[in-house]
Structure formats: C-alpha cells, structure tokens
Design an enzyme around this catalytic site. Structure first.
Site, PDB file in Angstrom:
ATOM      1  N   GLN A 119      43.755   2.792 112.101  1.00  0.00           N
ATOM      2  CA  GLN A 119      42.547   3.424 112.626  1.00  0.00           C
ATOM      3  C   GLN A 119      42.493   3.299 114.156  1.00  0.00           C
ATOM      4  OE1 GLN A 119      40.398   5.213 110.738  1.00  0.00           O
ATOM      5  NE2 GLN A 119      39.170   5.732 112.511  1.00  0.00           N
TER       6      GLN A 119
ATOM      7  N   LYS B 289      36.952   6.245 103.742  1.00  0.00           N
ATOM      8  CA  LYS B 289      38.306   6.540 103.260  1.00  0.00           C
ATOM      9  C   LYS B 289      38.576   5.767 101.977  1.00  0.00           C
ATOM     10  CE  LYS B 289      39.968   7.825 107.833  1.00  0.00           C
ATOM     11  NZ  LYS B 289      40.550   7.420 109.115  1.00  0.00           N
TER      12      LYS B 289
ATOM     13  N   ASP C 114      48.684  10.287 108.793  1.00  0.00           N
ATOM     14  CA  ASP C 114      47.844  10.797 109.890  1.00  0.00           C
ATOM     15  C   ASP C 114      48.564  11.906 110.676  1.00  0.00           C
ATOM     16  OD1 ASP C 114      45.249   9.895 110.339  1.00  0.00           O
ATOM     17  OD2 ASP C 114      45.903   7.981 111.179  1.00  0.00           O
TER      18      ASP C 114
HETATM   19  N1  GUN Z   1      40.072   7.782 114.821  1.00  0.00           N
HETATM   20  C1  GUN Z   1      39.390   8.948 114.888  1.00  0.00           C
HETATM   21  N2  GUN Z   1      39.955   9.869 114.076  1.00  0.00           N
HETATM   22  C2  GUN Z   1      41.021   9.269 113.497  1.00  0.00           C
HETATM   23  C3  GUN Z   1      41.990   9.714 112.554  1.00  0.00           C
HETATM   24  O1  GUN Z   1      42.022  10.859 112.089  1.00  0.00           O
HETATM   25  N3  GUN Z   1      42.920   8.787 112.186  1.00  0.00           N
HETATM   26  C4  GUN Z   1      42.936   7.535 112.695  1.00  0.00           C
HETATM   27  N4  GUN Z   1      43.900   6.707 112.291  1.00  0.00           N
HETATM   28  N5  GUN Z   1      42.054   7.095 113.571  1.00  0.00           N
HETATM   29  C5  GUN Z   1      41.096   7.965 113.960  1.00  0.00           C
END
Ligand code: GUN
Length: 291
Positions: free
Chosen positions: A96, A52, A119
């Site tokens: 996350q 990211k 998100d």
């Molecule tokens: N863990 C697995 N996929 C995601 C996601 O799309 N966003 C976040 N914050 N954590 C994750």
C-alpha cells in the site's frame, strides 16, 4: 445526465468473480489468495486496505494482511516482499502506498515479482501495458476503462483530457485511452500543474478524467455541454458535522457540473469501488496464469 454507478458495477464484477472462485474451489483447487502489506498507520491507507480484505471475503478469496510498524526499515520490508514473492500459496500482493519517507518507493516496487504484481506498478508490467501486451493493468485506470465499457461510452476519436500525471492514475490512463480499441482510440491531452491555461483544454474536452486531488477544482464554467466526467479525486475534507470528522470530496463540483454533463461519476460511489474490484480481477488472472 446519467450517473455512472461504480458501486453497482463493482458489485456485479465481484459477483462474476465469486462465480469463478466457486468453480475453482469445486474443481478441488485452492481459492485465489491476495496479500496486502501496510507500513504504518495512515488513516486513509488503513481504510483502503480494510476494504480490500473485506472484498476478498465477499468473493471467496483468501487474504493476508501484513501490518508493519511505521519505523520498519527498508531492508525488513524488502525481506517481507521476498517472502511473499516465494510463497506458493499467494497469487498476488500489493504494497500500500504511500510508504514512510525513509523507505525508497522505487526500490520496493522493483522488488515485487512482476508475476505477483497485481497493482501493475512494476516497470515490466507498466511497459507491457504501454505496449498493449497482456498484463496486470493498474487497478484504478483498469476500473475507469471497465466503467466506460460497461456504460457503452464511445471513446473513439474523442478529445480526452486527463488531469494529473501520477504513475498510479494519470499517466497510465492517458496511455490506455490512446491505445487502439474501445475504450481507447481517444485523442488524449495530459494536463498537469505546469499546464498554462488549463481551462482552454477542459473546455474543449469530450471526456475529462480528473486525478488531481483538489476538491471541487472543476466547475461548470470549465466544461462544455454533454461532457463525460470521470472523477478520480478522493480527498478527505474536515467536517465536524459528520460522525467521522471528515467527508470525501472529488475533484469535480458535482452540483455545478451535473446539468451540463452527459455522464458523471459521483464521489463516493464512482471510481473508488471499482479499484478494489479490478484488483480482485487481477488476482484471479494471476492465479489462472500460474497453471
Ligand atoms: N495508494 C493509493 N492507491 C493505491 C493503489 O491502487 N495501490 C496501492 N498499493 N497503493 C495505493
């Protein structure tokens, strides 16, 4: 059979975003700024968050990575979230997942300001999504919708079977596929671990979206000819012959199914890269909504 190339499409989307960012900066404004909070040292989460941050650099975004130790208290995490909520220089942030067991995930997701929830996990944004109002769509379902759109796949009236009912993928994509419009207008069945005779559903599916996390779960005997397959599974499977000691596997046995499918997403290189591209798109949207 046509491979749905998520890597290629995600690069196109990132180029589109970069053009917009260049214009924003040219106009004398600051670039969009995405922050990510990572609690602990989970290997997969470190990889995702690292990607990211790299993607932010690619498109000209500012990025901040907040790394907290595994034993961070829930209160300290909530304090950090409050700081990010109030930081005018940050357009959006993500926490996350998964979080360590001593932290209540629901409390954390509720603490994120919905206007910065890129998100799309906050109940306000999830509700808006379900009601077809403008909001941040969760990045993985948003990426699936974008792939279907860019490959001009007609989903109207099709039997779409979603496998898995997680809050992050299965449940939201089932809502998006049934809403009005294209992609959408599908007749959606959501199947899960308690479904009886799951094969009877997959065998009749025009489109299968699998977000189960069981490697090679779907094989050719479970699908009909010309099925469209979107594989969201990304499971690390131990493999000592590989330098990393593992390989990434999808839910679908690609070699078994490829001759029968009309379209299929590979793993890796399918849905995965799209998730990050759509997170960046949400951050750009967040900045533009602030004006
Ligand atoms: N863990 C697995 N996929 C995601 C996601 O799309 N966003 C976040 N914050 N954590 C994750």
């Amino acid at each position: 059979m046509e491979i749905i190339d998520g890597k290629k499409i995600s690069n196109i989307i990132k180029e589109e975003i970069k053009i917009e960012v260049d214009q924003i900066v040219k106009n004398g404004e600051r670039a969009p700024h995405l922050a990510a909070v990572l609690v602990g040292n989970d290997g997969a989460s470190l990889t995702y968050v690292g990607s990211k941050v790299r993607s932010c650099e690619q498109v000209g975004f500012q990025s901040t990575l907040v790394k907290l130790p595994y034993d961070t208290s829930e209160n300290n995490l909530l304090k950090k979230i409050d700081e990010l909520n109030n930081d005018k220089e940050i357009d959006g942030f993500i926490v996350q997942l998964p979080l360590p067991k001593h932290i209540n995930e629901e409390k954390v997701l509720l603490a994120v300001n919905p206007n910065k929830d890129v998100d799309g996990f906050h109940p306000t944004n999830f509700g808006k999504m379900a009601l077809n109002m403008e909001t941040f769509l969760p990045a993985t379902p948003y990426g699936i919708i974008e792939l279907l759109k860019r490959y001009k796949i007609n989903t109207s009236g099709k039997n779409t079977v979603v496998i898995g009912r997680s809050n992050i993928v299965g449940r939201p994509i089932s809502i998006l596929m049934s809403r009005k419009g294209n992609p959408g207008d599908s007749t959606v069945t959501l199947v899960h671990s308690r479904t009886i005779n799951l094969e009877s559903f997959t065998k009749n599916a025009d489109i299968i979206i699998s977000a189960l996390g069981v490697p090679d779960f779907i094989n050719s005997s479970m699908v009909k000819k010309d099925v469209i397959i979107i594989d969201v599974g990304i499971t690390r499977v131990k493999d000592d012959s590989h330098p990393k000691g593992y390989i990434i596997k999808g839910d679908v046995d690609f070699n078994s199914v490829k001759e029968k499918a009309s379209y299929i997403t590979p793993v890796p290189g399918g849905v995965g890269p799209m998730t990050i591209a759509m997170l960046l798109k949400n951050t750009l949207l967040s900045k533009s909504l602030k004006k």
